[in-house]
Design an enzyme around this catalytic site. Structure first.
Site: not given
Length: 259
Positions: A64, A110, A113, A133
């Site tokens: 992200a 992200g 993911e 993370e």
């Protein structure tokens, strides 16, 4: 359409490229671009298979956009923007057509993911894959805690998330996180090879396979078998099954119309 998400279509195969240099991070523009692109391709009767990758050779998606995090810290309803992101990731996960991710570099946070929402993953040899993370005092909030254990098992998923350490493409292949590992720069070629095999087949049948597997995993075995039977009965009402059976008897290749 976001300028950070590009799509090219050719003979039933759509290639989506995330273009957000230098590392193709997932920001709001990328999320909105993915939403719009997958919606358009879902409605496009000519598209049978979708390939998703990142521009360049450095990253599929390196996570992200951390620059957006400070405003999220002060958000009065933090769950709201999180669920907006989930909505797009779920849209890709539940997309009715087969999807293939080409991991052509860093696939972190992200990005990992996002890759997990695709049906098939191909990693180039230099790819690094991980969920770091925890190193920011966070944990994977884009479905990683749910999709990864379902794919590689609880213990291995927890290890990757607890440590935050990335794994290389070969290791990812060993644990079943990716389907294929290729040489650097050869990921798209492999993806196209698989996509061309898939595009020859009936789209309604492909959709039913995906639906039976994805939804069946969350059902008891007897419920899943009944669900499969319902979908099997449904596909028998399509034009494609008639064409497939007729072609078999006439000893020719079927010409599916994807209806």
């Amino acid at each position: 359409m976001s300028s950070k998400v590009e799509v090219q279509k050719e003979k039933g195969i759509a290639v989506i490229t995330i273009k957000n240099p230098p590392l193709n991070v997932m920001d709001k523009d990328v999320i909105n671009g993915l939403r719009e692109t997958f919606q358009q391709l879902n409605d496009d009767s000519e598209t049978v298979v979708v390939i998703l990758t990142g521009a360049g050779e450095k990253a599929f998606m390196a996570g992200a956009d951390i620059k957006e995090f400070p405003q999220l810290m002060d958000h009065p309803n933090m769950k709201e923007p999180v669920m907006e992101t989930h909505a797009v990731l779920n849209q890709i996960d539940f997309f009715e057509k087969p999807t293939i991710a080409v991991l052509n570099g860093l696939t972190f946070g992200g990005g990992c993911e996002l890759a997990l929402t695709c049906d098939i993953r191909i990693a180039e040899a230099h790819a690094q894959i991980g969920l770091p993370e925890i190193k920011l005092g966070l944990f994977p909030g884009g479905g990683g805690t749910q999709r990864l254990p379902r794919l590689v098992g609880e213990a291995k998923a927890k290890e990757l998330m607890f440590t935050g350490e990335p794994i290389d493409a070969r290791t990812a292949g060993t644990i079943g996180l990716v389907n294929h590992v290729t040489d650097r720069g050869a990921g798209m070629e492999k993806a196209m090879e698989i996509a061309k095999q898939i595009r020859r087949h009936s789209l309604p049948a492909l959709h039913c396979i995906k639906k039976a597997v994805d939804e069946g995993l969350d059902m008891s075995f007897p419920q899943a078998i009944e669900h499969e039977a319902e979908l099997f009965a449904k596909v028998f009402q399509t034009e494609d099954i008639r064409e497939g059976v007729t072609a078999f008897f006439e000893k020719r290749k079927p010409e599916f119309k994807h209806r």
